[in-house]
Design a protein around this motif. Sequence first.
Motif, PDB file in Angstrom:
ATOM      1  N   PRO A  92       0.799  -1.233   0.000  1.00  0.00           N
ATOM      2  CA  PRO A  92       0.000   0.000   0.000  1.00  0.00           C
ATOM      3  C   PRO A  92       0.827   1.276   0.000  1.00  0.00           C
ATOM      4  CG  PRO A  92      -0.160  -1.148   2.119  1.00  0.00           C
ATOM      5  CD  PRO A  92       0.514  -2.081   1.170  1.00  0.00           C
ATOM      6  N   ASP A  93       2.071   1.236   0.523  1.00  0.00           N
ATOM      7  CA  ASP A  93       2.883   2.447   0.524  1.00  0.00           C
ATOM      8  C   ASP A  93       3.378   2.826  -0.862  1.00  0.00           C
ATOM      9  OD1 ASP A  93       2.665   3.053   3.205  1.00  0.00           O
ATOM     10  OD2 ASP A  93       4.399   1.842   3.783  1.00  0.00           O
ATOM     11  N   ALA A  94       3.063   2.032  -1.867  1.00  0.00           N
ATOM     12  CA  ALA A  94       3.403   2.379  -3.251  1.00  0.00           C
ATOM     13  C   ALA A  94       2.333   3.257  -3.888  1.00  0.00           C
ATOM     14  CB  ALA A  94       3.600   1.113  -4.084  1.00  0.00           C
ATOM     15  N   VAL A  95       1.283   3.598  -3.119  1.00  0.00           N
ATOM     16  CA  VAL A  95       0.205   4.451  -3.622  1.00  0.00           C
ATOM     17  C   VAL A  95       0.234   5.784  -2.878  1.00  0.00           C
ATOM     18  CG1 VAL A  95      -2.266   4.648  -4.081  1.00  0.00           C
ATOM     19  CG2 VAL A  95      -1.184   2.389  -4.040  1.00  0.00           C
ATOM     20  N   GLN A  96       0.125   6.888  -3.625  1.00  0.00           N
ATOM     21  CA  GLN A  96       0.033   8.214  -3.019  1.00  0.00           C
ATOM     22  C   GLN A  96      -1.347   8.789  -3.276  1.00  0.00           C
ATOM     23  OE1 GLN A  96       2.370   9.757  -1.167  1.00  0.00           O
ATOM     24  NE2 GLN A  96       1.185  11.622  -0.811  1.00  0.00           N
ATOM     25  N   PHE A  97      -1.978   9.313  -2.207  1.00  0.00           N
ATOM     26  CA  PHE A  97      -3.300   9.921  -2.299  1.00  0.00           C
ATOM     27  C   PHE A  97      -3.164  11.440  -2.170  1.00  0.00           C
ATOM     28  CE2 PHE A  97      -4.082   5.584  -1.166  1.00  0.00           C
ATOM     29  CZ  PHE A  97      -5.316   5.254  -1.717  1.00  0.00           C
ATOM     30  N   PHE A  98      -3.675  12.156  -3.149  1.00  0.00           N
ATOM     31  CA  PHE A  98      -3.692  13.613  -3.126  1.00  0.00           C
ATOM     32  C   PHE A  98      -5.089  14.069  -2.713  1.00  0.00           C
ATOM     33  CE2 PHE A  98      -0.215  12.539  -5.853  1.00  0.00           C
ATOM     34  CZ  PHE A  98       0.711  13.570  -5.758  1.00  0.00           C
ATOM     35  N   ALA A  99      -5.229  14.556  -1.489  1.00  0.00           N
ATOM     36  CA  ALA A  99      -6.498  15.114  -1.034  1.00  0.00           C
ATOM     37  C   ALA A  99      -6.660  16.521  -1.604  1.00  0.00           C
ATOM     38  CB  ALA A  99      -6.544  15.129   0.490  1.00  0.00           C
ATOM     39  N   SER A 100      -7.796  17.154  -1.336  1.00  0.00           N
ATOM     40  CA  SER A 100      -8.086  18.421  -2.003  1.00  0.00           C
ATOM     41  C   SER A 100      -8.607  19.475  -1.051  1.00  0.00           C
ATOM     42  CB  SER A 100      -9.119  18.215  -3.111  1.00  0.00           C
ATOM     43  OG  SER A 100      -9.429  19.455  -3.725  1.00  0.00           O
ATOM     44  N   SER A 101      -7.911  20.592  -0.986  1.00  0.00           N
ATOM     45  CA  SER A 101      -8.384  21.714  -0.185  1.00  0.00           C
ATOM     46  C   SER A 101      -9.481  22.489  -0.903  1.00  0.00           C
ATOM     47  CB  SER A 101      -7.222  22.648   0.148  1.00  0.00           C
ATOM     48  OG  SER A 101      -6.556  23.044  -1.029  1.00  0.00           O
ATOM     49  N   ASN A 102      -9.835  22.067  -2.124  1.00  0.00           N
ATOM     50  CA  ASN A 102     -10.987  22.642  -2.821  1.00  0.00           C
ATOM     51  C   ASN A 102     -12.274  21.885  -2.515  1.00  0.00           C
ATOM     52  OD1 ASN A 102      -9.672  24.679  -4.472  1.00  0.00           O
ATOM     53  ND2 ASN A 102      -8.717  22.982  -5.557  1.00  0.00           N
ATOM     54  N   CYS A 103     -12.180  20.798  -1.772  1.00  0.00           N
ATOM     55  CA  CYS A 103     -13.340  19.921  -1.573  1.00  0.00           C
ATOM     56  C   CYS A 103     -13.715  19.855  -0.094  1.00  0.00           C
ATOM     57  CB  CYS A 103     -13.036  18.540  -2.153  1.00  0.00           C
ATOM     58  SG  CYS A 103     -12.794  18.594  -3.962  1.00  0.00           S
ATOM     59  N   THR A 104     -14.799  19.182   0.194  1.00  0.00           N
ATOM     60  CA  THR A 104     -15.398  19.282   1.517  1.00  0.00           C
ATOM     61  C   THR A 104     -14.649  18.464   2.567  1.00  0.00           C
ATOM     62  OG1 THR A 104     -16.868  17.378   1.224  1.00  0.00           O
ATOM     63  CG2 THR A 104     -17.674  19.529   0.441  1.00  0.00           C
ATOM     64  N   ASN A 105     -14.955  18.767   3.818  1.00  0.00           N
ATOM     65  CA  ASN A 105     -14.403  17.990   4.922  1.00  0.00           C
ATOM     66  C   ASN A 105     -14.776  16.522   4.797  1.00  0.00           C
ATOM     67  OD1 ASN A 105     -13.159  20.124   6.383  1.00  0.00           O
ATOM     68  ND2 ASN A 105     -15.142  20.729   7.218  1.00  0.00           N
ATOM     69  N   GLU A 106     -16.028  16.254   4.443  1.00  0.00           N
ATOM     70  CA  GLU A 106     -16.500  14.887   4.375  1.00  0.00           C
ATOM     71  C   GLU A 106     -15.764  14.104   3.289  1.00  0.00           C
ATOM     72  OE1 GLU A 106     -19.452  17.458   6.308  1.00  0.00           O
ATOM     73  OE2 GLU A 106     -18.305  17.623   4.454  1.00  0.00           O
ATOM     74  N   GLU A 107     -15.558  14.717   2.144  1.00  0.00           N
ATOM     75  CA  GLU A 107     -14.861  14.046   1.045  1.00  0.00           C
ATOM     76  C   GLU A 107     -13.405  13.764   1.412  1.00  0.00           C
ATOM     77  OE1 GLU A 107     -17.741  16.354  -2.153  1.00  0.00           O
ATOM     78  OE2 GLU A 107     -15.705  17.067  -1.754  1.00  0.00           O
ATOM     79  N   ASN A 108     -12.740  14.758   1.994  1.00  0.00           N
ATOM     80  CA  ASN A 108     -11.354  14.560   2.388  1.00  0.00           C
ATOM     81  C   ASN A 108     -11.217  13.537   3.506  1.00  0.00           C
ATOM     82  OD1 ASN A 108      -9.471  16.427   0.842  1.00  0.00           O
ATOM     83  ND2 ASN A 108     -11.097  17.849   1.416  1.00  0.00           N
TER      84      ASN A 108
END
Length: 691
Positions: A99-115
Amino acid sequence: MTDPTGREFESNPTVCPFCGVGCQIEYAERGGATGVEGAVNARGEICPKGAAAFDVVDHEDRLTEPLVRHGGRFVTAPWAEALDRVVDGIGGVVDRHGPDAVQFFASSNCTNEENYVLQKLARVLGTNNVDNCARLCHSSTVAAMSERFGAGAMTNTLDDLRETDCLFVNGANPAEQHPVAFRSYLLPAIRDGATLVHVDPRANDTTEAADVHLPLRPGTDIEVANAIAAVLVEEGLVDEAFLAERTTGFDRLRDRLAAVDVAANAEAAGVDPEAIREAARAYGEADRAAIVTGMGTSQHRCGTDNVHALLNLALLTGNVGRPGTGVNPLRGQNNVQGASDVGGLPSVLPGYEPVTDAAARERVADEWGVEPPSEPGLTEVEATHRFGDEVRAAVVFGENPAVTEPNATAVASAFEDLDFCVVIDLFETATATHADVVLPGSAWAEKAGTVTNTDRRVMRMRPNADLPGNARRDLDILTDLSRRLTDRPEAFDYDGPEAVFDELTRVASIYEGMSYEGIGDGSQRWPFSASDGTGTDVLHAETFATGERTAPLAVVDPVPPADELDAGELTLTTGRVLQHFNSGALSRRSDRLMAMRGEDTLQINPTDAVERGIDDGDRVTVSNERGSVEATAAVTPAVREGVAFCTFHYADPLANALTGDALDPEAKIPEFKHSGVAVEPTADDDPAGAD
């Protein structure tokens, strides 16, 4: 209401998708937005960006069908096929490399719930490799303030900044970048007699209201702050009682400041030593003085140290824990604060509890049924440096790292080294062009949820439009992927965003006791007290968020910028202007904002322009070993000699093609604000008289 394309729109109060102020807006006729009286914009005011916010919602370039790559090009595909491709791609990388071979980019343009759901997916899958663009703007602010004060957010509120007697604005231009906050909170304080000290390499709209301007050379914030601190001690402007009761380490700092040569520091920074003394007196003599800081402070290799130096000023003068004081970072996007609050960072869980804390992991496991990993993950900048090596796949949600990362040309190329990449976005962005699957998500006006603004207010988003074509709501996409990718599908079975928020309040203590009903049409501020239903406006009043009565003073020594200037080079620094925003992916698709844009300009001092044979209005080439950008010269004394300024959203390629990727060792933030560049007239490709 129906727009010309046949989509349904309705007017519901929601939160502007641009800066972190949190103005309330709603749909107006003919596709515009109108301000609504809200928690922040009490008079219903909005800025030009907010007025144009709906332009992207029904834009003709919106993605409306999933795209999958076949034979080197994108073709549309049914949702089932696209999601299967994602599960096979991400799942295959996890099976082969972990799993550490995957990077997740969260978004400060999107909601708390989505992040929250995205970071939960990463951790249930088995990695802490999740980060958001707060890494690129204020991670150094968070690092310094968390270490010293125990919380990395604004210490005060926008409301109580009206009560200040001195505004010390360091590396920020709120008049253009946060105009409603400036006009509604900062400017009234100035009109009531507050002194404005502005520390910035160039004169801008904020400077027009300033009593003292310190046009420092980029990269010399510590020299200036240390010189001010030395004057505070030398002239007896420190708060002895506060120092004795609420701080430690004053003797050590005082000894170091005694050796500071104010004139020498002023010369190093390129400012008048008397102006430094004037700034110190304005700040030190004020009954209440507030620091407001921005990315001009934080986006340096020594960004964390820059903020430490500012924290010293607040502690030396007792300007902490009272209305009208404190250290107050202004967030750049509407949910930079919230995306970090809910765990969209590689080293902390929701509520900023370290992933290394066994008790914190156990509390999360009680809710999720899975314990998160104990080792901090990669930041997004670290991850892009390892694409094709330790990192083999990326999930990019509402971000555009191929242009927003430093040394952007190299980052865009690195995306080609991934085994698999999925992008969830509104448009076929520069990052999406490198993806294997692109999933059409929802715009800010098409969703419900919450966001958290720059002064810790949690506010509700409400939909104003239905979805175009076969686009889906982001939360539905994320929960569907999570159920398919993990062996705990039941952990992602939510009945809408309110159910996600309810879980968040059980996991993140700073949100405990909040609710959709309690927020209503207003807001609730963290840290929130469930017992009396109120939030805390001013932090650190009796104790710091560390739980301690005292905070340490710190010795901070200057750190040279990573880019050493070659002969003839200028220092390039970047920023926003009123009518554009960040990478420009949204701004460029707004007819209203594009009409205001003007030309792609590079501000250059008249002396530097003469030396290079550049006249106002000439096309110039700005270059270094990382890339080259063309712009139109704006010859102006507003920018100091030896420095050039451009926005990071106009040119093509964008200015981040020139920025270096040296990182702050603590916050891992890149040095966006100091790049050595050559500036010269652009060669005429078709000179007059050529055959």
